[in-house]
Design an enzyme around this catalytic site. Structure first.
Site, PDB file in Angstrom:
ATOM      1  N   LYS A  13       0.829  -1.212   0.000  1.00  0.00           N
ATOM      2  CA  LYS A  13       0.000   0.000   0.000  1.00  0.00           C
ATOM      3  C   LYS A  13       0.866   1.266   0.000  1.00  0.00           C
ATOM      4  CE  LYS A  13      -2.130  -1.031   3.825  1.00  0.00           C
ATOM      5  NZ  LYS A  13      -1.404  -2.292   4.088  1.00  0.00           N
ATOM      6  N   ARG A  88      -9.453   1.259   8.828  1.00  0.00           N
ATOM      7  CA  ARG A  88      -8.931  -0.074   9.083  1.00  0.00           C
ATOM      8  C   ARG A  88      -9.966  -0.958   9.780  1.00  0.00           C
ATOM      9  NH1 ARG A  88      -3.244   0.572   8.749  1.00  0.00           N
ATOM     10  NH2 ARG A  88      -2.076  -1.331   9.151  1.00  0.00           N
ATOM     11  N   ARG A 127      11.185  -6.115   4.666  1.00  0.00           N
ATOM     12  CA  ARG A 127      10.973  -4.664   4.554  1.00  0.00           C
ATOM     13  C   ARG A 127      12.010  -3.909   5.387  1.00  0.00           C
ATOM     14  NH1 ARG A 127       5.158  -2.075   5.359  1.00  0.00           N
ATOM     15  NH2 ARG A 127       5.166  -3.168   7.365  1.00  0.00           N
ATOM     16  N   ARG A 160      11.324  -2.343  11.004  1.00  0.00           N
ATOM     17  CA  ARG A 160      10.303  -1.886  11.955  1.00  0.00           C
ATOM     18  C   ARG A 160      10.103  -2.918  13.059  1.00  0.00           C
ATOM     19  NH1 ARG A 160       5.254  -0.007   8.289  1.00  0.00           N
ATOM     20  NH2 ARG A 160       4.188  -1.100   9.970  1.00  0.00           N
ATOM     21  N   ARG A 171      -0.658  -9.238  13.382  1.00  0.00           N
ATOM     22  CA  ARG A 171      -1.221  -8.185  12.519  1.00  0.00           C
ATOM     23  C   ARG A 171      -2.080  -8.788  11.411  1.00  0.00           C
ATOM     24  NH1 ARG A 171       3.904  -5.725  10.750  1.00  0.00           N
ATOM     25  NH2 ARG A 171       2.756  -4.210   9.527  1.00  0.00           N
TER      26      ARG A 171
HETATM   27  P1  ADP Z   1       1.160  -1.907   7.550  1.00  0.00           P
HETATM   28  O1  ADP Z   1       0.839  -1.250   6.263  1.00  0.00           O
HETATM   29  O2  ADP Z   1       2.428  -2.662   7.551  1.00  0.00           O
HETATM   30  O3  ADP Z   1       0.031  -2.683   8.152  1.00  0.00           O
HETATM   31  P2  ADP Z   1       0.919   0.699   8.850  1.00  0.00           P
HETATM   32  O4  ADP Z   1       2.139   1.498   8.722  1.00  0.00           O
HETATM   33  O5  ADP Z   1      -0.261   1.056   8.002  1.00  0.00           O
HETATM   34  O6  ADP Z   1       1.371  -0.801   8.659  1.00  0.00           O
HETATM   35  O7  ADP Z   1       0.416   0.700  10.366  1.00  0.00           O
HETATM   36  C1  ADP Z   1       1.287   0.375  11.422  1.00  0.00           C
HETATM   37  C2  ADP Z   1       0.505   0.371  12.730  1.00  0.00           C
HETATM   38  O8  ADP Z   1      -0.029   1.690  12.978  1.00  0.00           O
HETATM   39  C3  ADP Z   1      -0.700  -0.557  12.776  1.00  0.00           C
HETATM   40  O9  ADP Z   1      -0.356  -1.896  13.099  1.00  0.00           O
HETATM   41  C4  ADP Z   1      -1.538   0.112  13.872  1.00  0.00           C
HETATM   42  O10 ADP Z   1      -1.015  -0.161  15.163  1.00  0.00           O
HETATM   43  C5  ADP Z   1      -1.300   1.602  13.585  1.00  0.00           C
HETATM   44  N1  ADP Z   1      -2.324   2.117  12.653  1.00  0.00           N
HETATM   45  C6  ADP Z   1      -2.116   2.598  11.395  1.00  0.00           C
HETATM   46  N2  ADP Z   1      -3.279   2.989  10.845  1.00  0.00           N
HETATM   47  C7  ADP Z   1      -4.252   2.761  11.762  1.00  0.00           C
HETATM   48  C8  ADP Z   1      -5.668   2.943  11.785  1.00  0.00           C
HETATM   49  N3  ADP Z   1      -6.346   3.425  10.727  1.00  0.00           N
HETATM   50  N4  ADP Z   1      -6.331   2.588  12.923  1.00  0.00           N
HETATM   51  C9  ADP Z   1      -5.684   2.125  13.985  1.00  0.00           C
HETATM   52  N5  ADP Z   1      -4.359   1.884  14.024  1.00  0.00           N
HETATM   53  C10 ADP Z   1      -3.642   2.208  12.923  1.00  0.00           C
HETATM   54  P1  ADP Z   2       2.148  -1.907   3.154  1.00  0.00           P
HETATM   55  O1  ADP Z   2       2.147  -0.413   3.181  1.00  0.00           O
HETATM   56  O2  ADP Z   2       0.920  -2.473   2.479  1.00  0.00           O
HETATM   57  O3  ADP Z   2       2.376  -2.521   4.494  1.00  0.00           O
HETATM   58  P2  ADP Z   2       4.746  -1.657   1.781  1.00  0.00           P
HETATM   59  O4  ADP Z   2       4.473  -0.738   0.645  1.00  0.00           O
HETATM   60  O5  ADP Z   2       5.484  -1.139   2.945  1.00  0.00           O
HETATM   61  O6  ADP Z   2       3.361  -2.382   2.239  1.00  0.00           O
HETATM   62  O7  ADP Z   2       5.515  -2.936   1.178  1.00  0.00           O
HETATM   63  C1  ADP Z   2       5.948  -4.005   2.016  1.00  0.00           C
HETATM   64  C2  ADP Z   2       7.308  -4.516   1.519  1.00  0.00           C
HETATM   65  O8  ADP Z   2       7.135  -5.169   0.256  1.00  0.00           O
HETATM   66  C3  ADP Z   2       8.343  -3.420   1.290  1.00  0.00           C
HETATM   67  O9  ADP Z   2       9.607  -3.908   1.687  1.00  0.00           O
HETATM   68  C4  ADP Z   2       8.296  -3.174  -0.222  1.00  0.00           C
HETATM   69  O10 ADP Z   2       9.582  -2.758  -0.714  1.00  0.00           O
HETATM   70  C5  ADP Z   2       7.944  -4.542  -0.756  1.00  0.00           C
HETATM   71  N1  ADP Z   2       7.084  -4.493  -1.957  1.00  0.00           N
HETATM   72  C6  ADP Z   2       6.096  -3.612  -2.244  1.00  0.00           C
HETATM   73  N2  ADP Z   2       5.535  -3.894  -3.439  1.00  0.00           N
HETATM   74  C7  ADP Z   2       6.180  -5.001  -3.909  1.00  0.00           C
HETATM   75  C8  ADP Z   2       6.070  -5.787  -5.115  1.00  0.00           C
HETATM   76  N3  ADP Z   2       5.170  -5.507  -6.056  1.00  0.00           N
HETATM   77  N4  ADP Z   2       6.902  -6.843  -5.240  1.00  0.00           N
HETATM   78  C9  ADP Z   2       7.817  -7.135  -4.289  1.00  0.00           C
HETATM   79  N5  ADP Z   2       7.977  -6.442  -3.151  1.00  0.00           N
HETATM   80  C10 ADP Z   2       7.178  -5.376  -2.965  1.00  0.00           C
END
Ligand code: ADP
Ligand code: ADP
Length: 217
Positions: A13, A88, A127, A160, A171
């Site tokens: 995302k 979320r 990541r 992270r 998660r």
């Molecule tokens: P990822 O895309 O890897 O799931 P994010 O960076 O979007 O991680 O979110 C990391 C953490 O931040 C989540 O696990 C949660 O604890 C918090 N968080 C992010 N967005 C929200 C939301 N909309 N509501 C509640 N918690 C959130």
């Molecule tokens: P999210 O915000 O949904 O948690 P991220 O954008 O942080 O996801 O991506 C998670 C991990 O996967 C990062 O290390 C990113 O570089 C990698 N990644 C993202 N898109 C792709 C893809 N199309 N193929 C392989 N790896 C990817």
């Protein structure tokens, strides 16, 4: 355009949000990034959010919603935005709908990034994030030229705390229980579009942009 990206942690995302927002000239609003900036800055919001984030749980809705309301009220979000990581759960989606209604607008489209669990685990496990500019890399799929160093700004890359195996598993459960129901919620609203998020980053961006162009026509 007013857009939301949904998908499990690790779906890509943040990665896609950056490209899509830049193609459309709208701000990318990532609640995870805003929380992490508050944690690093040691703000009261960061102190509160940290304990939930470290466990892989959602930060309470009141706190998250207030933060998003403030962000969406800023000038740069008036003509459109791309939300990454919000809503979320269904209550957050309902509040967002009411909030936009008060502003006299509504969401145009929700893009669901579709990937399977094994790929999500591979993406999360590798990541790496830049401590200085926040750019996201992957150890294997998108490695920086020099291991541990951000190509964009020379900053230090780190893993992270919530990308460790135990927390990743939790998660994914939280996603299934609380976030996955959003797919049905937005399908009912008639604004959900699924995008295959497997394959190279650029291909996923092209698929997402093709959907958005079709919508704009
Ligand atoms: P990822 O895309 O890897 O799931 P994010 O960076 O979007 O991680 O979110 C990391 C953490 O931040 C989540 O696990 C949660 O604890 C918090 N968080 C992010 N967005 C929200 C939301 N909309 N509501 C509640 N918690 C959130
Ligand atoms: P999210 O915000 O949904 O948690 P991220 O954008 O942080 O996801 O991506 C998670 C991990 O996967 C990062 O290390 C990113 O570089 C990698 N990644 C993202 N898109 C792709 C893809 N199309 N193929 C392989 N790896 C990817």
């Amino acid at each position: 355009m007013r857009l939301v990206l949904v998908g499990p942690p690790g779906a890509g995302k943040g990665t896609q949000a950056q490209f899509i927002a830049s193609h459309l000239s709208i701000p990318k609003i990532s609640t995870g990034d805003i929380f992490r900036a508050n944690v690093s800055g040691g703000t009261p919001l960061g102190k509160l959010a940290k304990e939930y984030m470290d466990r892989g749980d959602l930060v309470p809705d009141e706190v998250t919603v207030a933060m998003v309301r403030d962000r969406l009220s800023e000038d740069d979000a008036q003509e459109g935005f791309l939300l990454d990581g919000f809503p979320r759960n269904v209550p957050q989606a309902e509040v967002l709908k009411k909030m936009l209604d008060e502003f006299g607008t509504a969401l145009d489209l929700v893009l669901e990034l579709v990937v399977d669990d094994d790929e999500v685990v591979r993406r999360l496990a590798g990541r790496r994030t830049c401590r200085s500019c926040g750019k996201v890399w992957h150890e294997l799929f998108d490695p920086p030229t020099q291991p541990g160093v951000c190509d964009a700004c020379g900053g230090e890359l780190f893993q992270r705390d919530d990308d460790r195996e135990e927390t990743i598993r939790h998660r994914l459960e939280v996603y299934q229980e609380q976030t996955a129901p959003l797919v049905a919620f937005y399908a009912d609203e008639g604004i959900l579009v699924g995008v295959d998020a497997t394959g190279p980053v650029e291909e996923v961006t092209q698929r997402a942009m093709a959907v958005l162009r079709r919508f704009a026509d």
